[in-house]
Write a protein that holds these residues in place. Structure first.
Motif, mmCIF file in Angstrom:
data_model
loop_
_atom_site.group_PDB
_atom_site.id
_atom_site.type_symbol
_atom_site.label_atom_id
_atom_site.label_comp_id
_atom_site.label_asym_id
_atom_site.label_seq_id
_atom_site.Cartn_x
_atom_site.Cartn_y
_atom_site.Cartn_z
ATOM 1 N N THR A 77 45.632 -11.486 7.863
ATOM 2 C CA THR A 77 46.419 -12.654 6.977
ATOM 3 C C THR A 77 45.623 -14.021 6.628
ATOM 4 O O THR A 77 44.879 -14.468 7.341
ATOM 5 N N ARG A 78 44.877 -13.654 5.503
ATOM 6 C CA ARG A 78 43.296 -15.163 5.315
ATOM 7 C C ARG A 78 44.345 -16.339 3.996
ATOM 8 O O ARG A 78 45.454 -15.474 3.061
ATOM 9 N N THR A 79 44.268 -17.261 4.618
ATOM 10 C CA THR A 79 45.826 -18.740 3.854
ATOM 11 C C THR A 79 44.363 -19.272 3.829
ATOM 12 O O THR A 79 43.280 -19.612 4.025
ATOM 13 N N PRO A 80 44.379 -19.203 1.949
ATOM 14 C CA PRO A 80 44.144 -21.171 1.883
ATOM 15 C C PRO A 80 44.790 -22.467 2.179
ATOM 16 O O PRO A 80 45.441 -22.350 1.843
ATOM 17 N N VAL A 81 43.692 -23.047 3.842
ATOM 18 C CA VAL A 81 44.413 -24.453 3.487
ATOM 19 C C VAL A 81 44.358 -25.110 3.581
ATOM 20 O O VAL A 81 45.475 -25.986 2.732
ATOM 21 N N THR A 82 43.203 -25.257 2.420
ATOM 22 C CA THR A 82 43.435 -26.632 1.050
ATOM 23 C C THR A 82 43.142 -25.628 -0.130
ATOM 24 O O THR A 82 43.040 -25.294 -0.077
#
Length: 181
Positions: A77-82
């Motif tokens: 799973t790819r997540t934008p942290v910022t």
């Protein structure tokens, strides 16, 4: 042709960049996971720890931090942290904990941020430093974070245990230039 570079390795994963994308390879299964980064960004500086890969991705206005979580299945799973209008860069990772430097829009200085992924993690990044001078080059190992900070005269080395979040002491406390922990 693909210009592969910047390989990083953990016990489970291999990651690298090629033509602005981050790639991953599962060492346990011998399987290429292909491109794991966001297609609309130029991605760089991947870091890997266990089943997690973190990197910086630049869109047309600034850099953001992204995380790929390989514990969620075979595709991850790819997540934008910022997701903000300031530069976030130089991410480091240990397990599911990330640290990086990012510009504070009020003081226009670099500050150090923390994000805890995985079970019991944080929903949003936590700012570890709060001042009007630059804090940069964070490193993380377990629950320990160190970084370089400007004390007004010299670069110093600061430390914080993130399990207690006690105040960050100046470890080097010298009158000479200290840089890059």
């Amino acid at each position: 042709s693909v210009d592969a570079q910047s390989p990083k390795l953990s016990d489970k994963l291999l990651t690298w960049t090629a033509n602005g994308a981050v790639y991953a390879y599962d060492l346990d299964t011998g399987t290429s996971l292909g491109v794991i980064s966001a297609p609309q960004t130029t991605n760089y500086e991947p870091r890997v720890s266990g089943s997690y890969i973190a990197w910086s991705g630049a869109d047309n206005s600034d850099s953001e931090i992204f995380l790929w979580d390989g514990t969620t299945g075979t595709t991850g799973t790819r997540t934008p942290v910022t997701n903000n209008s300031i530069d976030d860069r130089r991410v480091q990772i240990d397990g599911s904990n990330l640290v990086w430097e990012g510009i504070d829009p009020q003081s226009n200085t670099y500050e150090v941020y923390l994000y805890r992924a995985g079970p019991g993690g944080s929903a949003t990044p936590l700012r570890l430093t709060q001042n009007t001078t630059d804090e940069k080059d964070p490193q993380i190992s377990g629950n320990n974070v160190v970084w370089t900070g400007w004390d007004g005269a010299n670069w110093q080395i600061y430390y914080r245990a993130i399990d207690t979040m006690a105040p960050a002491p100046n470890i080097s406390n010298t009158k000479v230039l200290n840089d890059r922990p």
